[in-house]
Write a protein that holds these residues in place. Structure first.
Motif, PDB file in Angstrom:
ATOM      1  N   ARG A 111       0.442  -1.362  -0.128  1.00  0.00           N
ATOM      2  CA  ARG A 111       0.253   0.121  -0.115  1.00  0.00           C
ATOM      3  C   ARG A 111       1.033   1.173  -0.225  1.00  0.00           C
ATOM      4  O   ARG A 111       0.460   2.176  -1.216  1.00  0.00           O
ATOM      5  CB  ARG A 111      -1.091   0.040   0.858  1.00  0.00           C
ATOM      6  CG  ARG A 111      -1.461   1.708   1.125  1.00  0.00           C
ATOM      7  CD  ARG A 111      -2.575   1.135   2.518  1.00  0.00           C
ATOM      8  NE  ARG A 111      -3.995   2.335   2.532  1.00  0.00           N
ATOM      9  CZ  ARG A 111      -4.939   2.803   3.385  1.00  0.00           C
ATOM     10  NH1 ARG A 111      -5.161   1.367   3.523  1.00  0.00           N
ATOM     11  NH2 ARG A 111      -5.453   3.640   2.969  1.00  0.00           N
ATOM     12  N   SER A 112       1.995   1.054   1.295  1.00  0.00           N
ATOM     13  CA  SER A 112       2.756   2.490   0.894  1.00  0.00           C
ATOM     14  C   SER A 112       3.492   2.822  -0.235  1.00  0.00           C
ATOM     15  O   SER A 112       3.920   3.969  -0.903  1.00  0.00           O
ATOM     16  CB  SER A 112       2.935   2.042   2.245  1.00  0.00           C
ATOM     17  OG  SER A 112       4.763   0.852   1.866  1.00  0.00           O
ATOM     18  N   ARG A 113       3.833   1.585  -1.184  1.00  0.00           N
ATOM     19  CA  ARG A 113       4.475   1.924  -2.476  1.00  0.00           C
ATOM     20  C   ARG A 113       3.828   2.264  -3.586  1.00  0.00           C
ATOM     21  O   ARG A 113       3.903   3.580  -4.697  1.00  0.00           O
ATOM     22  CB  ARG A 113       5.183   0.239  -3.277  1.00  0.00           C
ATOM     23  CG  ARG A 113       5.516   0.838  -3.829  1.00  0.00           C
ATOM     24  CD  ARG A 113       6.979  -0.660  -4.942  1.00  0.00           C
ATOM     25  NE  ARG A 113       7.618  -0.220  -5.786  1.00  0.00           N
ATOM     26  CZ  ARG A 113       7.101   0.314  -7.157  1.00  0.00           C
ATOM     27  NH1 ARG A 113       6.219   0.136  -7.528  1.00  0.00           N
ATOM     28  NH2 ARG A 113       8.326   0.036  -8.311  1.00  0.00           N
ATOM     29  N   ALA A 114       2.620   1.877  -3.849  1.00  0.00           N
ATOM     30  CA  ALA A 114       1.602   2.136  -4.478  1.00  0.00           C
ATOM     31  C   ALA A 114       0.905   3.505  -4.030  1.00  0.00           C
ATOM     32  O   ALA A 114       0.902   4.559  -5.358  1.00  0.00           O
ATOM     33  CB  ALA A 114       0.520   1.107  -4.060  1.00  0.00           C
ATOM     34  N   GLU A 115       0.368   3.904  -2.977  1.00  0.00           N
ATOM     35  CA  GLU A 115       0.358   5.083  -2.576  1.00  0.00           C
ATOM     36  C   GLU A 115       1.352   6.173  -3.036  1.00  0.00           C
ATOM     37  O   GLU A 115       1.086   7.622  -2.624  1.00  0.00           O
ATOM     38  CB  GLU A 115       0.003   5.585  -1.317  1.00  0.00           C
ATOM     39  CG  GLU A 115      -1.602   4.880  -1.072  1.00  0.00           C
ATOM     40  CD  GLU A 115      -1.846   4.484   0.597  1.00  0.00           C
ATOM     41  OE1 GLU A 115      -0.858   5.045   1.658  1.00  0.00           O
ATOM     42  OE2 GLU A 115      -2.945   4.299   0.564  1.00  0.00           O
ATOM     43  N   ARG A 116       2.711   6.268  -2.762  1.00  0.00           N
ATOM     44  CA  ARG A 116       3.535   7.339  -2.839  1.00  0.00           C
ATOM     45  C   ARG A 116       4.124   7.507  -4.254  1.00  0.00           C
ATOM     46  O   ARG A 116       4.447   8.918  -4.784  1.00  0.00           O
ATOM     47  CB  ARG A 116       4.950   6.531  -2.222  1.00  0.00           C
ATOM     48  CG  ARG A 116       6.330   7.301  -2.280  1.00  0.00           C
ATOM     49  CD  ARG A 116       7.547   6.619  -1.390  1.00  0.00           C
ATOM     50  NE  ARG A 116       7.821   5.892  -1.813  1.00  0.00           N
ATOM     51  CZ  ARG A 116       7.852   4.219  -1.564  1.00  0.00           C
ATOM     52  NH1 ARG A 116       7.309   4.272  -0.663  1.00  0.00           N
ATOM     53  NH2 ARG A 116       7.911   3.328  -1.970  1.00  0.00           N
ATOM     54  N   ARG A 117       3.492   6.715  -5.474  1.00  0.00           N
ATOM     55  CA  ARG A 117       3.929   6.720  -6.816  1.00  0.00           C
ATOM     56  C   ARG A 117       2.541   7.215  -7.146  1.00  0.00           C
ATOM     57  O   ARG A 117       1.940   7.976  -8.801  1.00  0.00           O
ATOM     58  CB  ARG A 117       4.077   5.848  -7.747  1.00  0.00           C
ATOM     59  CG  ARG A 117       3.269   4.538  -7.347  1.00  0.00           C
ATOM     60  CD  ARG A 117       4.855   3.723  -8.014  1.00  0.00           C
ATOM     61  NE  ARG A 117       3.321   2.032  -8.717  1.00  0.00           N
ATOM     62  CZ  ARG A 117       3.433   2.637  -9.851  1.00  0.00           C
ATOM     63  NH1 ARG A 117       2.450   3.100 -10.818  1.00  0.00           N
ATOM     64  NH2 ARG A 117       2.286   1.060 -10.202  1.00  0.00           N
ATOM     65  N   GLY A 118       1.632   7.541  -6.051  1.00  0.00           N
ATOM     66  CA  GLY A 118      -0.124   7.711  -7.046  1.00  0.00           C
ATOM     67  C   GLY A 118      -0.988   7.211  -7.860  1.00  0.00           C
ATOM     68  O   GLY A 118      -1.437   7.538  -8.577  1.00  0.00           O
ATOM     69  N   ALA A 119      -0.089   6.097  -7.576  1.00  0.00           N
ATOM     70  CA  ALA A 119      -1.217   4.960  -8.401  1.00  0.00           C
ATOM     71  C   ALA A 119      -2.266   4.850  -7.736  1.00  0.00           C
ATOM     72  O   ALA A 119      -2.849   4.756  -6.776  1.00  0.00           O
ATOM     73  CB  ALA A 119      -0.361   2.796  -7.882  1.00  0.00           C
TER      74      ALA A 119
END
Length: 419
Positions: A250-258
């Motif tokens: 979740r953190s990676r996806a949210e960090r890049r705005g996916a």
């Protein structure tokens, strides 16, 4: 523990060259099943197949022409999934981005062609016999089970942990579940999960025919030959293709705005220790309950289940009993369908393909039907969404089942994105 989001979906299936075309065909109950040509059926009567909608080579660069067909399928599906996820180059965190592949029988086309050439040359004239053992030097790398994993990881520069799972019909469901665990427990931040299979070869057809699990052609329409949960069912039809999923923390996806399609929330995996080919209620029940427990969902919180539903006599009845055993009273409100009726059984690719179709059903509110279900088996008592798709459905969570010869069972749960 990390939440895991599904941010990309790709596929090349018998139903279409990409995910949208495949899902549309599944909704319309448009069957890709047809009679196999004589060259493929190897003299066997009444052999059916569900070939890929387009040739994978037509969607790839010329450099990929020499790869085994299963690897080509993998690259096509991965290409769409990565584009859908918005990943167009080697990510900066490639050391924490893995590749997980499920395949039932790696390199079937390479192996079949090699043996055909070898024996033709061996029993030919004097000149051909001398060259019988001359084969392509990359034959082994092309047909090894992890060929797809190697090709895809090199294509995108993904250096994280990854594995290939060959667990018959549960292969890519297990690949997805193990990728889920790797991200959830912090071993990876992202993974590309692929299920692929290219087993439409004369040798494979002979072997599967010997098991007596293949559908007989419908006299009126060969395309309607696979009939899960129908009293007149006679077995499944082999298909080919691939489906790919991009999973991220979740953190990676949210960090890049996916933008995520769903949260992959639950995974259950069990072994029957019962019989080589006969399914077991106990093993299937345990896998589904594990998935529900991990997702922290009650049975009545699942609205749609994409069944393993192979259209074999024992398989459909046992799976029905297993679903009732897990869902209890909630099974009366549960929509269940088997899309194998139109795309065939993709063996190692089936798990990711059917999970992807279930997630697309959740996103769209449209449930694919069980095609050709005209005369329900009285022993199969669930709502199998017969003949026609349902639209306008509120679906918050879905389950997908994959049950394999050898007694391996895998269930996956995805749920709607919230907030």
């Amino acid at each position: 523990m990390n939440q895991v989001f599904m941010t990309g979906i790709g596929m090349l299936s018998p139903l279409g060259k990409d995910r949208q075309a495949s899902f549309a065909a599944a909704l319309s109950a448009h069957s890709a099943i047809r009679r196999a040509p004589e060259a493929l059926s190897a003299g066997l009567p009444n052999v059916l197949m569900a070939p890929a909608a387009v040739e994978p080579e037509s969607l790839l660069d010329s450099q990929d022409a020499g790869l085994d067909r299963a690897t080509q399928f993998s690259l096509v599906a991965a290409q769409e999934a990565m584009a859908d996820a918005g990943i167009d180059e080697t990510p900066s965190d490639a050391d924490r981005f893995g590749v997980f592949v499920g395949i039932g029988f790696g390199g079937a086309h390479t192996l079949d062609a090699m043996f055909a050439r070898y024996y033709t040359a061996l029993f030919g004239g004097e000149h051909s016999r001398k060259r019988a053992t001359v084969v392509h030097p990359l034959s082994v790398p092309r047909m090894m089970a992890n060929a797809s994993m190697a090709a895809v990881s090199m294509r995108y520069g993904l250096r994280g942990m990854g594995n290939t799972y060959s667990v018959a019909c549960a292969s890519s469901a297990i690949a997805a579940g193990e990728a889920l665990r790797a991200i959830r427990h912090g071993y990876l931040d992202a993974a590309l999960v692929i299920g692929t299979e290219a087993m439409l070869t004369p040798g494979s057809m002979v072997a599967w025919n010997a098991l007596r699990v293949m559908a007989r052609p419908n006299a009126d329409d060969p395309a309607a030959s696979c009939r899960p949960f129908d009293r007149d069912r006679s077995g499944f039809v082999l298909g080919e293709g691939a489906a790919a999923l991009v999973l991220e923390s979740r953190s990676r996806a949210e960090r890049r705005g996916a933008v995520a399609h769903a949260e992959l929330a639950g995974y259950g995996c069990t072994s029957d220790a019962h019989h080589l080919t006969a399914p077991s209620v106990d093993g299937q029940v345990a896998a589904m309950r594990q998935a529900l427990d991990e997702a922290r969902l009650a049975p009545d919180q699942i609205q749609y289940l994409n069944a393993h539903g192979t259209a074999t006599d024992a398989g459909d009845v046992i799976e029905t009993q297993s679903i009732v055993g897990v869902f209890g009273a909630a099974s009366r409100q549960l929509a269940v369908s088997s899309t194998k009726a139109v795309h065939g059984h993709l063996i190692g690719a089936g798990g990711t393909l059917e999970l992807a179709l279930a997630v697309m059903a959740m996103e769209s509110g449209s449930i694919p039907p069980t095609a050709h279900l005209e005369h329900p088996d009285p022993r199969c008592t669930l709502d199998y969404v017969p003949l026609q798709a349902r639209h306008g459905c509120r679906i918050d969570a879905v389950m997908s089942n994959s049950f394999a010869f050898g007694g391996s069972n895998a269930s996956l749960i995805a749920r709607r994105m919230t907030g």
